[in-house]
Design a protein around this motif. Structure first.
Motif, short mmCIF file in Angstrom:
data_model
loop_
_atom_site.label_atom_id
_atom_site.label_comp_id
_atom_site.label_asym_id
_atom_site.label_seq_id
_atom_site.Cartn_x
_atom_site.Cartn_y
_atom_site.Cartn_z
N VAL A 86 39.29 54.61 38.93
CA VAL A 86 38.62 53.28 39.18
C VAL A 86 38.69 52.39 37.76
CG1 VAL A 86 35.86 52.27 39.40
CG2 VAL A 86 36.68 54.61 40.55
N VAL A 94 37.73 53.00 34.02
CA VAL A 94 36.56 53.54 33.78
C VAL A 94 36.74 54.73 33.32
CG1 VAL A 94 34.31 53.90 34.67
CG2 VAL A 94 35.44 51.93 35.36
N ILE A 113 30.20 51.87 35.00
CA ILE A 113 31.13 50.95 34.99
C ILE A 113 30.82 49.57 34.42
CG2 ILE A 113 32.25 51.63 37.05
CD1 ILE A 113 30.51 50.26 39.00
N ASP A 114 29.31 49.31 34.43
CA ASP A 114 28.93 48.24 33.43
C ASP A 114 29.32 48.19 32.08
OD1 ASP A 114 27.44 47.64 35.71
OD2 ASP A 114 25.46 47.23 34.84
N GLN A 173 28.14 42.19 37.93
CA GLN A 173 29.00 42.83 38.73
C GLN A 173 29.11 41.83 39.70
OE1 GLN A 173 29.01 46.38 41.77
NE2 GLN A 173 28.21 47.23 39.79
N LYS A 186 31.92 42.44 42.85
CA LYS A 186 32.35 43.10 43.98
C LYS A 186 33.42 44.08 43.58
CE LYS A 186 33.63 41.73 48.78
NZ LYS A 186 34.94 42.43 49.04
N ALA A 187 33.50 45.18 44.42
CA ALA A 187 34.68 46.29 44.45
C ALA A 187 35.79 45.73 45.25
CB ALA A 187 34.02 47.52 44.66
N PHE A 188 36.75 46.04 44.78
CA PHE A 188 38.19 45.59 45.59
C PHE A 188 38.94 47.21 45.77
CE2 PHE A 188 36.45 41.76 43.95
CZ PHE A 188 37.06 40.77 44.87
N SER A 189 39.13 47.29 47.00
CA SER A 189 39.65 48.57 47.32
C SER A 189 40.82 48.64 48.08
CB SER A 189 38.62 49.32 47.80
OG SER A 189 38.47 48.92 49.08
N VAL A 233 44.10 52.63 43.35
CA VAL A 233 42.99 52.06 42.32
C VAL A 233 41.92 51.45 42.81
CG1 VAL A 233 43.00 51.25 40.02
CG2 VAL A 233 45.03 52.53 40.51
N ILE A 234 40.99 51.64 42.63
CA ILE A 234 39.69 50.97 43.01
C ILE A 234 39.12 50.27 41.92
CG2 ILE A 234 37.09 50.94 43.71
CD1 ILE A 234 37.87 53.01 45.67
N VAL A 287 36.30 47.19 40.20
CA VAL A 287 35.11 46.35 40.39
C VAL A 287 35.25 45.17 39.25
CG1 VAL A 287 32.53 46.65 40.02
CG2 VAL A 287 33.94 48.52 40.57
#
Lengths: 233, 233
Positions: A18, A55, A61-62, A82, A84-87, A97-98, A100
């Motif tokens: 991540v 991360v 993650i912040d 934050q 959005k998460a892209f996946s 790899v994800i 954020v």
DNA sequence: TTTCAGTATGTACTAAGTACACAATTAAAA
DNA sequence: TTTTAATTGTGTACTTAGTACATACTGAAA
């Protein structure tokens, strides 16, 4: 229903890297800018990329996003949100790899970019066409997020100098929203909000009549209750 | 700057499990509800938990969320939106797990909960105090997200029957926002929006004067341009 | 002293939001 | 059959916010 042991359960889960990617907006010369670095991946040679990092195992993650911001720009007390998460499974050529996405706004004049590793510098958002990874999509998403946010929250002031004229403020809104606004109505809007402090100072070094300088009244804003009801779609 | 190989780079990244958690809201009996299951973890024995699952190696997180929704409720054509990633390193007792929260709204009457594994059932949102993991925090975040969303988008109609009275619509808004609204102004608001189709039918089986039934004009809504400018904070 | 560029301000009009009251309709109770 | 209770359906006066638009003012530079 048989109860399960947490550690045993998690041990079975598929694992993946991540990352965070920071979209750092600035404003200068009446243009919305974004901080980019040159990608160091073979596949994306020569292309521009957002500021990101992995991360770590025990890191929020912040916290990772703030770390990236600090490491890349040296700034620590800045707004970060934050988005959005892209996946997409193929979004990274090296494997799954994800990421954020985080969005940050900073005052270009406050940060002179001492660190210029990987050709870090400001780009006009409007002139960016192609980027490494899915970073163009992430940038576009964050730009839309910003367009919405500056209308509902006093975020834009983080992009301006401490003292600014109403003209600069309007330029900021026009640049971010990509539209023209009526000057008189724009001023009236902020006048009725009553959240700008008139500093009784004038612009310097402008080749025309100087305008008054203001600062945003964060104290009053923070104390005022948000009216948040308004069904409208 | 030496260029790097993507696969080699990603191989070095720390890896961790990623899950999705779905906050599935419903509305019945003038109460906002949420679908929960009993946690099957020793540590959270007896506590309630959101509907979640791991994200598979080559799966989009959006797809994982739709899969969970389908597996748990059997519904496939429903609104689903990513809300936020939660990443506290200790949020899962079995180890580091990042989760991405999704929000979904469905019509309780349309789904009779054939699947009731793990004691799946509807809970009143207002009566939930404690949950497994950080799920209460996730629920609260999604509730706030919903409060904002129903004011800007016609999401609430996914929670109502196909045909509904203005009273039911107002009850929905009052329940989700947790405030009282003036009936006449509420009706006027929706009248001027002109997005409700009068079905020329009446409520049945109400112990008082029946109200007219309406449906939402999604076609007109989708064709109308969003006016999205309105600085206000 | 004139021109230029931009600041500063006001007004008439329209649209939307707010507070509030009364008549009509149905079911159920008397 | 009449009355009561509950709730629907509508309108008006008032306030506030949004919109379109024109003219006077100021300072710098030509």
């Amino acid at each position: 229903m048989p109860l399960k042991n947490g550690a045993a359960l998690v041990a079975e889960y598929p694992k993946m890297p991540v990352t965070v990617d920071c979209v750092i907006f600035g404003f200068d010369d009446n243009e919305l800018k974004v901080l980019l670095i040159r990608s160091d991946l073979e596949k994306y040679q020569g292309m521009w990329s957002l500021l990101g990092d992995v991360v770590n195992d025990t890191e929020e993650i912040d916290a990772a996003a703030y770390r990236v911001l600090d490491q890349r720009t040296g700034m620590t007390d800045i707004y970060l949100d934050q988005v959005k998460a892209f996946s997409h499974p193929k979004r990274h050529p090296g494997g799954r790899v994800i990421t954020v996405a985080y969005c940050s706004l900073l005052n270009i004049k406050h940060h002179s970019l001492q660190i210029t590793e990987n050709e870090l510098h400001w780009h006009n958002v409007s002139s960016i066409t192609e980027m490494a990874f899915d970073h163009k999509e992430i940038l576009d998403t964050c730009h839309e997020w910003l367009q919405k946010m500056i209308q509902e929250h006093p975020l834009g002031f983080n992009l301006l100098p401490d003292k600014f004229s109403l003209r600069e403020l309007q330029n900021l809104y026009e640049a971010i929203l990509g539209i023209q606004l009526d000057r008189r109505n724009f001023r009236k809007k902020f006048a009725t909000m009553d959240l700008l402090i008139d500093l009784d100072e004038m612009e310097q070094d402008v080749p025309h009549r100087p305008g008054k300088l203001y600062k945003f009244n964060f104290e009053k804003y923070n104390k005022s209750p948000r009216k948040w009801i308004g069904i409208d779609f």
